[in-house]
Design a protein around this motif. Structure first.
Motif, mmCIF file in Angstrom:
data_model
loop_
_atom_site.group_PDB
_atom_site.id
_atom_site.type_symbol
_atom_site.label_atom_id
_atom_site.label_comp_id
_atom_site.label_asym_id
_atom_site.label_seq_id
_atom_site.Cartn_x
_atom_site.Cartn_y
_atom_site.Cartn_z
ATOM 1 N N ALA A 2 48.261 -20.237 -2.871
ATOM 2 C CA ALA A 2 48.523 -21.548 -2.276
ATOM 3 C C ALA A 2 47.935 -21.617 -0.870
ATOM 4 N N VAL A 3 48.092 -20.517 -0.123
ATOM 5 C CA VAL A 3 47.556 -20.488 1.245
ATOM 6 C C VAL A 3 46.043 -20.656 1.210
ATOM 7 N N LEU A 4 45.396 -19.933 0.277
ATOM 8 C CA LEU A 4 43.941 -20.035 0.151
ATOM 9 C C LEU A 4 43.517 -21.444 -0.231
ATOM 10 N N ALA A 5 44.245 -22.029 -1.180
ATOM 11 C CA ALA A 5 43.884 -23.365 -1.661
ATOM 12 C C ALA A 5 43.998 -24.377 -0.529
ATOM 13 N N ILE A 6 45.085 -24.245 0.233
ATOM 14 C CA ILE A 6 45.282 -25.184 1.344
ATOM 15 C C ILE A 6 44.194 -24.990 2.395
ATOM 16 N N ALA A 7 43.873 -23.712 2.675
ATOM 17 C CA ALA A 7 42.827 -23.432 3.655
ATOM 18 C C ALA A 7 41.492 -24.018 3.193
ATOM 19 N N ALA A 8 41.216 -23.879 1.883
ATOM 20 C CA ALA A 8 39.948 -24.386 1.356
ATOM 21 C C ALA A 8 39.891 -25.903 1.475
ATOM 22 N N LEU A 9 41.000 -26.567 1.156
ATOM 23 C CA LEU A 9 41.031 -28.034 1.247
ATOM 24 C C LEU A 9 40.840 -28.480 2.691
ATOM 25 N N TRP A 10 41.501 -27.735 3.594
ATOM 26 C CA TRP A 10 41.447 -28.064 5.010
ATOM 27 C C TRP A 10 40.005 -27.941 5.522
ATOM 28 N N LEU A 11 39.358 -26.810 5.126
ATOM 29 C CA LEU A 11 37.974 -26.581 5.532
ATOM 30 C C LEU A 11 37.047 -27.657 4.960
ATOM 31 N N LEU A 48 32.655 -31.168 4.508
ATOM 32 C CA LEU A 48 31.990 -32.191 3.698
ATOM 33 C C LEU A 48 31.530 -33.378 4.544
ATOM 34 N N PRO A 49 32.405 -33.947 5.402
ATOM 35 C CA PRO A 49 31.912 -35.049 6.246
ATOM 36 C C PRO A 49 30.804 -34.584 7.182
ATOM 37 N N ALA A 50 30.901 -33.351 7.697
ATOM 38 C CA ALA A 50 29.869 -32.842 8.599
ATOM 39 C C ALA A 50 28.543 -32.730 7.865
ATOM 40 N N ALA A 51 28.612 -32.246 6.615
ATOM 41 C CA ALA A 51 27.385 -32.103 5.826
ATOM 42 C C ALA A 51 26.761 -33.467 5.587
#
Ligand SMILES: Nc1nc2c(c(=O)[nH]1)N[C@H]1C(S)=C(S)[C@@H](COP(=O)(O)O)O[C@H]1N2
Ligand SMILES: [Mo]
Length: 178
Positions: A12-21, A26-29
């Motif tokens: 869950a921590v990884l998933a949340i971190a991935a979503l956060w990143l 994505l907008p930066a790209a």
């Protein structure tokens, strides 16, 4: 020692971190994608405090590039027309977003050398259009066209103050962001 089931929490921590990143990356790209180049006659050039350009002079737009940003409509009376007119155009705020504008005002300049400084707040607050058509017809280059800054003045009493007419730049050619 932990006594709740392991395995799920790290995931869950990884998933949340991935979503956060992803929210940042994505907008930066997208913002880093180069702006398309015009293939038709350039009708608008945006210069100044912008993050995205497609030429040495800033960001050039042809008609198709503007329309691709999403055409919207304003039905309103104006100081120059009889009764209500229907305007089709692109919201100025969409153009500013497309070039990554970071300023607080723009200087809008016309083919006849008229220019005026406009607070960027106007564009977001009122949905001001770069109008390209009036009542379904392209604005003629010798009369208000090809681009005319149009405010929805019927919807806001303060926009009907005559002092606002100076912002309705016709034959708009450049927007300098500052
Ligand atoms: N391209 C262009 N847009 C312009 C102007 C101008 O001279 N050129 N004058 C502005 C000003 S100061 C006002 S008050 C109104 C004037 O409209 P009018 O000349 O029809 O009264 O249009 C605005 N838009
Ligand atoms: Mo004016």
């Amino acid at each position: 020692m932990r006594n709740r089931p392991a395995g799920l929490a790290p995931f869950a921590v990884l998933a949340i971190a991935a979503l956060w990143l992803a929210g940042f990356i994505l907008p930066a790209a997208r913002a880093a994608e180069p702006l398309a180049r015009p293939t038709g006659p350039v009708v608008l050039t945006v210069t100044g405090a912008i993050a995205r350009t497609n030429g040495p002079g800033g960001a050039d737009f042809d008609q198709a590039m503007l329309e691709a940003l999403g055409v919207e409509h304003i039905t309103t009376t104006t100081n120059w027309t009889d009764g209500k007119a229907i305007f089709d155009g692109v919201p100025v705020s969409k153009v500013l977003q497309a070039v990554g504008a970071t300023g607080t005002s723009v200087v809008a300049s016309a083919l006849d050398e008229y220019s005026i400084e406009i607070p960027i707040q106007h564009f977001t607050r009122y949905g001001v259009l770069l109008a390209m058509r009036m009542n379904g017809r392209p604005l003629p280059a010798n009369d208000k066209g090809p681009l005319w800054i149009v405010y929805p003045r019927d919807d806001h009493p303060e926009l009907r103050d005559p002092s606002n007419n100076a912002y309705w730049v016709w034959q708009l050619r450049t927007i300098n962001v500052r």
